[in-house]
Motif scaffolding. Sequence first.
Motif, short mmCIF file in Angstrom:
data_model
loop_
_atom_site.label_atom_id
_atom_site.label_comp_id
_atom_site.label_asym_id
_atom_site.label_seq_id
_atom_site.Cartn_x
_atom_site.Cartn_y
_atom_site.Cartn_z
N ILE A 46 0.84 -1.20 0.00
CA ILE A 46 0.00 0.00 0.00
C ILE A 46 0.87 1.25 0.00
O ILE A 46 0.63 2.19 -0.77
N ILE A 47 1.89 1.28 0.86
CA ILE A 47 2.80 2.44 0.91
C ILE A 47 3.51 2.60 -0.44
O ILE A 47 3.69 3.72 -0.93
N ASN A 48 3.93 1.50 -1.04
CA ASN A 48 4.56 1.50 -2.35
C ASN A 48 3.65 2.21 -3.37
O ASN A 48 4.11 3.05 -4.15
N LEU A 49 2.37 1.87 -3.36
CA LEU A 49 1.42 2.49 -4.28
C LEU A 49 1.24 3.98 -3.96
O LEU A 49 1.25 4.83 -4.87
N GLU A 50 1.08 4.29 -2.68
CA GLU A 50 0.86 5.68 -2.27
C GLU A 50 2.04 6.58 -2.63
O GLU A 50 1.86 7.73 -3.01
N ARG A 51 3.23 6.06 -2.49
CA ARG A 51 4.43 6.87 -2.76
C ARG A 51 4.86 6.82 -4.22
O ARG A 51 5.80 7.51 -4.61
N GLY A 52 4.21 5.97 -4.99
CA GLY A 52 4.54 5.87 -6.41
C GLY A 52 5.90 5.26 -6.69
O GLY A 52 6.51 5.56 -7.72
N TYR A 53 6.37 4.38 -5.80
CA TYR A 53 7.66 3.75 -6.02
C TYR A 53 7.65 2.84 -7.26
O TYR A 53 8.68 2.66 -7.90
N TYR A 158 -2.38 6.02 8.74
CA TYR A 158 -2.61 5.71 7.33
C TYR A 158 -2.27 6.87 6.46
O TYR A 158 -1.95 7.93 6.94
#
Length: 158
Positions: A46-53, A158
Motif C-alpha cells: 500500500i505504501i509503495n502504491l501511495e508513494r509511487g515507487y 494511514y
Amino acid sequence: MTVTNRIAANELFLQCVEKNSKYEENRQFCKHGWEHLMDVARIAYIINLERGYGLERDLVYAAGLLHDCGRYVELEQETPHEKVGARLAKRILRECDCPETWISQIGQAILEHRKGRATSELGDLLFEADKRSRPCFRCEAEAECNWKSSQKNQKIKY
C-alpha cells in the motif's frame, strides 16, 4: 506460480515461521508469525502504491514474507535477526528460482528494515510497514513492551 507463493510453500521458509512461532508461543506481544508477515507485506505494498515507487507487487510481498525469517536465530543466539535473515532469505529465494536482482534487493531491504534510514525504497517500505503493523494502542501487554513510547503506534496511522 508467483515468487510469493513459492516462498509460502518453501520448506526452509516454513521451518523459519514455525521456529519463530515456537520461540514466541508464550510471548504476549509483537509475534512474528504468518499474521505479522502478511500484514507487513500488505502495508508495504500500500505504501509503495501511495508513494509511487512502482515496485512490483510480487517483489514487495516476497520481501514482506521474508523480513523476519531470522528472528528465531536472534532468540537462540542473540544474533541480529536482520543479518541472519538476509542470508536465509537469499537461500530461500534461490530455492524459489527468484531473479538474482530481486535476491540482492530483498537481502539489502531485510538488512535495512530495523535501521530507520534505509538506502533503498524496498528497505524503507519494510521499515515503515513493520512499525505500522503493530497495534500498540490495543495491546494488552503494551506496558511491558520495551519499545520507547515515541516508537509505539498509539493511533491508527494511514
